[in-house]
Design a protein around this motif. Structure first.
Motif, PDB file in Angstrom:
ATOM      1  N   LEU A   1     -13.958  -9.652   1.892  1.00 18.11           N
ATOM      2  CA  LEU A   1     -13.266  -8.413   1.531  1.00 18.11           C
ATOM      3  C   LEU A   1     -12.485  -7.853   2.715  1.00 18.11           C
ATOM      4  CD1 LEU A   1     -15.984  -6.628  -0.653  1.00 18.11           C
ATOM      5  CD2 LEU A   1     -13.891  -7.770  -1.429  1.00 18.11           C
ATOM      6  N   ALA A   2     -13.062  -7.945   3.920  1.00 17.92           N
ATOM      7  CA  ALA A   2     -12.360  -7.460   5.101  1.00 17.92           C
ATOM      8  C   ALA A   2     -11.069  -8.243   5.333  1.00 17.92           C
ATOM      9  CB  ALA A   2     -13.269  -7.547   6.319  1.00 17.92           C
ATOM     10  N   SER A   3     -11.146  -9.575   5.188  1.00 22.61           N
ATOM     11  CA  SER A   3      -9.940 -10.379   5.371  1.00 22.61           C
ATOM     12  C   SER A   3      -8.917 -10.107   4.280  1.00 22.61           C
ATOM     13  CB  SER A   3     -10.308 -11.861   5.391  1.00 22.61           C
ATOM     14  OG  SER A   3     -10.895 -12.255   4.167  1.00 22.61           O
ATOM     15  N   LEU A   4      -9.389  -9.907   3.047  1.00 24.85           N
ATOM     16  CA  LEU A   4      -8.459  -9.605   1.958  1.00 24.85           C
ATOM     17  C   LEU A   4      -7.772  -8.262   2.163  1.00 24.85           C
ATOM     18  CD1 LEU A   4     -10.412 -10.836  -1.203  1.00 24.85           C
ATOM     19  CD2 LEU A   4      -8.409 -11.870  -0.125  1.00 24.85           C
ATOM     20  N   ILE A   5      -8.501  -7.290   2.709  1.00 22.27           N
ATOM     21  CA  ILE A   5      -7.892  -5.987   2.979  1.00 22.27           C
ATOM     22  C   ILE A   5      -6.752  -6.144   3.978  1.00 22.27           C
ATOM     23  CG2 ILE A   5      -8.288  -3.742   4.072  1.00 22.27           C
ATOM     24  CD1 ILE A   5     -11.063  -3.743   2.800  1.00 22.27           C
ATOM     25  N   ALA A   6      -6.979  -6.936   5.028  1.00 24.04           N
ATOM     26  CA  ALA A   6      -5.916  -7.153   6.009  1.00 24.04           C
ATOM     27  C   ALA A   6      -4.716  -7.846   5.386  1.00 24.04           C
ATOM     28  CB  ALA A   6      -6.466  -7.977   7.175  1.00 24.04           C
TER      29      ALA A   6
ATOM     30  N   ILE B   1      -3.885  -7.982   2.111  1.00 24.42           N
ATOM     31  CA  ILE B   1      -3.248  -7.117   1.107  1.00 24.42           C
ATOM     32  C   ILE B   1      -2.448  -6.012   1.770  1.00 24.42           C
ATOM     33  CG2 ILE B   1      -3.747  -5.463  -0.730  1.00 24.42           C
ATOM     34  CD1 ILE B   1      -6.126  -7.225  -1.505  1.00 24.42           C
ATOM     35  N   THR B   2      -2.962  -5.473   2.883  1.00 23.09           N
ATOM     36  CA  THR B   2      -2.221  -4.438   3.604  1.00 23.09           C
ATOM     37  C   THR B   2      -0.893  -4.979   4.119  1.00 23.09           C
ATOM     38  OG1 THR B   2      -4.289  -3.379   4.276  1.00 23.09           O
ATOM     39  CG2 THR B   2      -2.312  -2.813   5.519  1.00 23.09           C
ATOM     40  N   THR B   3      -0.916  -6.182   4.687  1.00 22.62           N
ATOM     41  CA  THR B   3       0.319  -6.789   5.178  1.00 22.62           C
ATOM     42  C   THR B   3       1.296  -7.040   4.040  1.00 22.62           C
ATOM     43  OG1 THR B   3      -0.934  -7.858   6.953  1.00 22.62           O
ATOM     44  CG2 THR B   3       1.261  -8.713   6.483  1.00 22.62           C
ATOM     45  N   VAL B   4       0.798  -7.581   2.940  1.00 30.87           N
ATOM     46  CA  VAL B   4       1.673  -7.828   1.785  1.00 30.87           C
ATOM     47  C   VAL B   4       2.224  -6.518   1.238  1.00 30.87           C
ATOM     48  CG1 VAL B   4       1.733  -8.710  -0.581  1.00 30.87           C
ATOM     49  CG2 VAL B   4       0.521  -9.991   1.198  1.00 30.87           C
ATOM     50  N   GLY B   5       1.374  -5.474   1.190  1.00 25.12           N
ATOM     51  CA  GLY B   5       1.851  -4.177   0.705  1.00 25.12           C
ATOM     52  C   GLY B   5       2.945  -3.590   1.581  1.00 25.12           C
ATOM     53  N   ILE B   6       2.775  -3.702   2.900  1.00 23.54           N
ATOM     54  CA  ILE B   6       3.811  -3.210   3.809  1.00 23.54           C
ATOM     55  C   ILE B   6       5.110  -3.967   3.590  1.00 23.54           C
ATOM     56  CG2 ILE B   6       4.465  -3.083   6.253  1.00 23.54           C
ATOM     57  CD1 ILE B   6       1.526  -2.589   6.901  1.00 23.54           C
ATOM     58  N   PHE B   7       5.005  -5.294   3.474  1.00 20.87           N
ATOM     59  CA  PHE B   7       6.215  -6.101   3.288  1.00 20.87           C
ATOM     60  C   PHE B   7       6.906  -5.761   1.975  1.00 20.87           C
ATOM     61  CE2 PHE B   7       8.189 -10.031   1.668  1.00 20.87           C
ATOM     62  CZ  PHE B   7       9.159 -10.199   2.656  1.00 20.87           C
ATOM     63  N   LEU B   8       6.136  -5.632   0.891  1.00 24.20           N
ATOM     64  CA  LEU B   8       6.746  -5.326  -0.408  1.00 24.20           C
ATOM     65  C   LEU B   8       7.377  -3.936  -0.420  1.00 24.20           C
ATOM     66  CD1 LEU B   8       4.103  -6.800  -2.884  1.00 24.20           C
ATOM     67  CD2 LEU B   8       6.298  -7.778  -2.192  1.00 24.20           C
ATOM     68  N   SER B   9       6.736  -2.972   0.235  1.00 22.61           N
ATOM     69  CA  SER B   9       7.342  -1.633   0.283  1.00 22.61           C
ATOM     70  C   SER B   9       8.643  -1.662   1.075  1.00 22.61           C
ATOM     71  CB  SER B   9       6.358  -0.645   0.923  1.00 22.61           C
ATOM     72  OG  SER B   9       6.094  -0.984   2.272  1.00 22.61           O
ATOM     73  N   LEU B  10       8.679  -2.427   2.166  1.00 17.71           N
ATOM     74  CA  LEU B  10       9.923  -2.560   2.928  1.00 17.71           C
ATOM     75  C   LEU B  10      11.009  -3.229   2.095  1.00 17.71           C
ATOM     76  CD1 LEU B  10       8.602  -3.656   6.453  1.00 17.71           C
ATOM     77  CD2 LEU B  10       9.574  -1.443   5.828  1.00 17.71           C
ATOM     78  N   VAL B  11      10.629  -4.286   1.363  1.00 15.03           N
ATOM     79  CA  VAL B  11      11.618  -4.990   0.531  1.00 15.03           C
ATOM     80  C   VAL B  11      12.155  -4.080  -0.562  1.00 15.03           C
ATOM     81  CG1 VAL B  11      11.903  -6.877  -1.117  1.00 15.03           C
ATOM     82  CG2 VAL B  11      10.698  -7.280   1.030  1.00 15.03           C
ATOM     83  N   PHE B  12      11.270  -3.327  -1.220  1.00 14.23           N
ATOM     84  CA  PHE B  12      11.693  -2.458  -2.318  1.00 14.23           C
ATOM     85  C   PHE B  12      12.653  -1.374  -1.833  1.00 14.23           C
ATOM     86  CE2 PHE B  12      10.983   1.429  -4.828  1.00 14.23           C
ATOM     87  CZ  PHE B  12      11.417   0.978  -6.075  1.00 14.23           C
ATOM     88  N   GLU B  13      12.272  -0.680  -0.753  1.00  9.05           N
ATOM     89  CA  GLU B  13      13.124   0.393  -0.248  1.00  9.05           C
ATOM     90  C   GLU B  13      14.404  -0.155   0.376  1.00  9.05           C
ATOM     91  OE1 GLU B  13      12.585   3.378  -0.904  1.00  9.05           O
ATOM     92  OE2 GLU B  13      10.508   3.283  -1.595  1.00  9.05           O
ATOM     93  N   SER B  14      14.324  -1.338   0.984  1.00 12.11           N
ATOM     94  CA  SER B  14      15.531  -1.939   1.549  1.00 12.11           C
ATOM     95  C   SER B  14      16.495  -2.348   0.453  1.00 12.11           C
ATOM     96  CB  SER B  14      15.163  -3.158   2.399  1.00 12.11           C
ATOM     97  OG  SER B  14      14.337  -2.797   3.484  1.00 12.11           O
ATOM     98  N   ALA B  15      15.964  -2.804  -0.686  1.00 14.10           N
ATOM     99  CA  ALA B  15      16.839  -3.146  -1.813  1.00 14.10           C
ATOM    100  C   ALA B  15      17.587  -1.908  -2.304  1.00 14.10           C
ATOM    101  CB  ALA B  15      16.011  -3.770  -2.936  1.00 14.10           C
ATOM    102  N   ARG B  16      16.911  -0.773  -2.327  1.00 16.44           N
ATOM    103  CA  ARG B  16      17.595   0.469  -2.708  1.00 16.44           C
ATOM    104  C   ARG B  16      18.692   0.816  -1.701  1.00 16.44           C
ATOM    105  NH1 ARG B  16      13.464   5.110  -3.251  1.00 16.44           N
ATOM    106  NH2 ARG B  16      15.380   6.200  -3.853  1.00 16.44           N
ATOM    107  N   PHE B  17      18.408   0.588  -0.422  1.00 14.32           N
ATOM    108  CA  PHE B  17      19.411   0.885   0.601  1.00 14.32           C
ATOM    109  C   PHE B  17      20.612  -0.027   0.473  1.00 14.32           C
ATOM    110  CE2 PHE B  17      21.060  -0.297   4.824  1.00 14.32           C
ATOM    111  CZ  PHE B  17      21.599   0.922   5.203  1.00 14.32           C
TER     112      PHE B  17
END
Length: 461
Positions: free
Chosen positions: A173-178, A180-196
Motif C-alpha cells: 500500500l505504501a508503494s502504491l500510494i507513492a 498513485i501520487t506520481t501518476v495523479g500529479i502527472f495527470l493533473s499537469l497534463v489536464f491543466e496543460s491541455a486547457r492552456f
C-alpha cells in the motif's frame, strides 16, 4: 471524546491486547516444551496478532464513521424544532448551517446571523450523540475483535505468517500510494496543460522568446507566453553555473576524504560537509542577496562591466552550487569507498601512482554513483526557487551575461500561482504547462542517467 483522543485510546487498548496475547502464548510455550504442542511462532507474533485484530477493524470503522457522521449530524440538527425557522433551500440556508456547525465544533466563537446561533445547540447535541455512538462502537470493536483473536491463540496458530502477510500488504500500500501520487500529479499537469494549450499555441509557448504572461491578449493579439527565456534561465543557473561550482568541489572533496584525509579528519569533516544540505534555502537566499550579489556586482564594476546588476545569475548559481555540493560529495564519497580494495591495490602494485589510480581505476569504477550524485544535484538545482527569487530576480531575460538578472521556471510557477487567481485564464494555466515541461525534462535526465549507470556498471562489475 474527540477523534484524536479516541484513536490514542484504541492504540493503547491495542497495546494491552498485545500484552495479553503474548502472555497467553508464553504460557502455551511453557506448557508445550516437552510435547508436540510447541508454538509454531514466537509469543511476540501472537501478541501482534491480537493487537492488529484489536486496532485495525476499529480504526477502519473510525475512518468510515468520520465520513458518515457529518451527514447524520446535519440531518439530526435539521429535524430539531429550531430548524423550522430556517429559509427554504438556497445559499442562505447553507451559510447558516455552516456557521452554526463551525461554532458547535469550536472553530468559531460568535455568529453573525441570529438564526445560526439558534442552530448551535441542536448541532452540539447531535455532535455529542454521534460522537458517543462512534466511540462506544469503536471500543466495543476493540474488545470484540481482540477477544476473538485472543481465543484463537493455539500452538498451531501460524501467527508469524499472518503478521508477515500484513506487513507485506502495508508495504504494498505504501508503494502504491507513492505511485498513485506520481501518476495523479502527472495527470493533473497534463489536464491543466491541455486547457492552456487550447488557448495558447504550443509552438509559441515552447519556441517563443518573449515572456510576459497576461490574462487577456494585447491589442495586437500578442500573448507573451514564450517560455524560452525561462528554460534558458533554468539551464543557465541550475545546470551550468551551479554545476561548474558543485561538481569539481564535490568530487574533489570526496576524493580527498576517501583517499588522502586521515581517519580522524574524515570523521569530523564529512558530517560538517553534509550539514550544508540541511541549511534552509532561505538562509542561502539571504546569503546570496546580501553578501554574494553585492560583492559580485562590485567586482564586475571594478573590471569595467558597468551594466552589472545587483540581482545576477552568477550570484544565484554560485550559492546554489555551494548548496548542492553535499549531494555530489556524499554520493561520490560512498561510491569511491565502495570500490573493492583489490582494484586499488592491484593498480598500485602495477606501478601506477596514487593520482593515476584515482583517475583511471577508482573514478571509472565509481562512476555510477558519481553520475547518480550529479543527477540528484541537477534535479535539486533545477527545482530551487528561493535563491533565484532573492538573488537572481524575476526578469525573464535570455542572456549569456552572468552579471544580468534572469529567472527560472520554478520561480515563475510560484509567481503565477501566488494570490487569488482565476484558473480559467492562460496566465494561471501557464504554470501547469511549465510544470509539465519541467517534469518531462527531469524524467529524461533520469532515463539518461540510468542508461549511463547501467553501461558503466556492466563494464566495471
Amino acid at each position: 471524546m474527540t477523534s484524536t483522543t479516541l484513536l490514542f485510546l484504541v492504540i493503547g487498548l491495542g497495546l494491552v491486547a498485545w500484552f495479553f496475547g503474548r502472555l497467553k502464548a508464553t504460557g502455551l510455550q511453557a506448557n508445550g516444551k516437552s510435547s508436540r504442542s510447541a508454538l509454531h511462532s514466537l509469543p511476540s507474533y501472537h501478541g501482534w496478532y491480537v493487537a492488529l485484530w484489536a486496532i485495525v477493524p476499529a480504526t477502519i470503522f473510525m475512518m468510515v464513521w468520520s465520513f458518515v457522521s457529518p451527514a447524520l449530524i446535519t440531518d439530526a440538527a435539521l429535524n430539531s424544532p429550531a430548524a423550522a425557522q430556517l429559509p427554504e433551500g438556497g445559499f442562505a440556508r447553507a451559510a447558516i448551517l455552516s456557521e452554526a456547525r463551525s461554532i458547535a465544533y469550536g472553530y468559531q466563537v460568535n455568529a453573525f446571523n441570529p438564526l445560526s446561533q439558534s442552530m448551535v445547540n441542536p448541532y452540539r447535541d447531535a455532535i455529542s450523540y454521534y460522537q458517543m455512538i462512534g466511540a462506544v462502537s469503536a471500543l466495543l470493536m476493540v474488545f470484540a475483535f481482540g477477544a476473538y483473536a485472543w481465543l484463537k491463540i493455539k500452538p498451531d496458530l501460524r501467527a508469524r505468517t499472518k503478521i508477515e502477510r500484513v506487513t507485506m500488504l502495508v508495504l504494498l500500500l505504501a508503494s502504491l500510494i507513492a505511485i498513485i501520487t506520481t501518476v495523479g500529479i502527472f495527470l493533473s499537469l497534463v489536464f491543466e496543460s491541455a486547457r492552456f494549450f487550447s488557448m495558447v499555441s504550443p509552438i509559441d509557448f515552447l519556441f517563443g522568446t518573449e515572456w510576459n504572461p497576461k490574462a487577456v491578449a494585447g491589442p495586437r493579439g500578442e500573448t507573451g507566453f514564450g517560455a524560452i527565456p525561462l528554460f534558458w534561465g533554468t539551464v543557465f543557473i541550475g545546470a551550468i553555473i551551479a554545476m561548474i561550482v558543485a561538481i569539481p568541489l564535490g568530487l574533489m572533496s570526496a576524493i580527498y576524504l576517501t583517499q588522502y584525509a586521515p581517519a580522524k579528519f574524515r570523521a569530523w569533516m564529512k558530517p560538517i560537509l553534509e550539514v550544508l544540505a540541511g541549511v534552509p534555502t532561505v538562509v542561502y537566499g539571504y546569503f546570496a542577496a546580501l553578501t554574494v550579489a553585492p560583492a559580485l556586482r562590485d567586482f564586475a564594476v571594478s573590471i569595467g562591466i558597468t551594466s552589472a546588476s545587483s540581482e545576477s545569475a552568477l550570484a544565484a548559481g554560485v550559492v546554489m552550487g555551494i548548496m548542492i555540493i553535499p549531494f555530489v560529495s556524499s554520493m561520490a564519497d560512498d561510491s569511491i569507498a565502495a570500490v573493492p580494495s583489490a582494484m586499488r591495490d592491484g593498480s598500485l602494485a602495477m606501478g601506477a601512482t596514487q593520482s593515476e589510480t584515482i583517475k583511471k581505476v577508482l573514478i571509472p569504477a565509481a562512476l555510477p554513483g558519481v553520475v547518480g550524485g550529479v543527477l540528484l544535484a541537477v534535479s535539486r538545482a533545477i527545482g530551487e526557487t528561493m535563491i533565484v527569487v532573492m538573488a537572481a530576480g524575476l526578469a525573464a531575460n535570455m542572456t549569456a551575461n552572468p552579471f544580468s538578472s534572469v529567472t527560472t521556471v520554478t520561480t515563475q510557477i510560484v509567481q503565477l500561482l501566488t494570490g487569488d487567481q482565476e484558473f480559467d485564464s492562460p496566465k494561471t494555466l501557464a504554470a501547469f504547462a511549465l510544470g509539465l515541461v519541467l517534469f518531462i525534462v527531469t524524467l529524461l535526465l533520469n532515463l539518461i542517467a540510468l542508461r549511463v549507470v547501467k553501461k558503466y556498471r556492466e563494464a566495471y562489475e
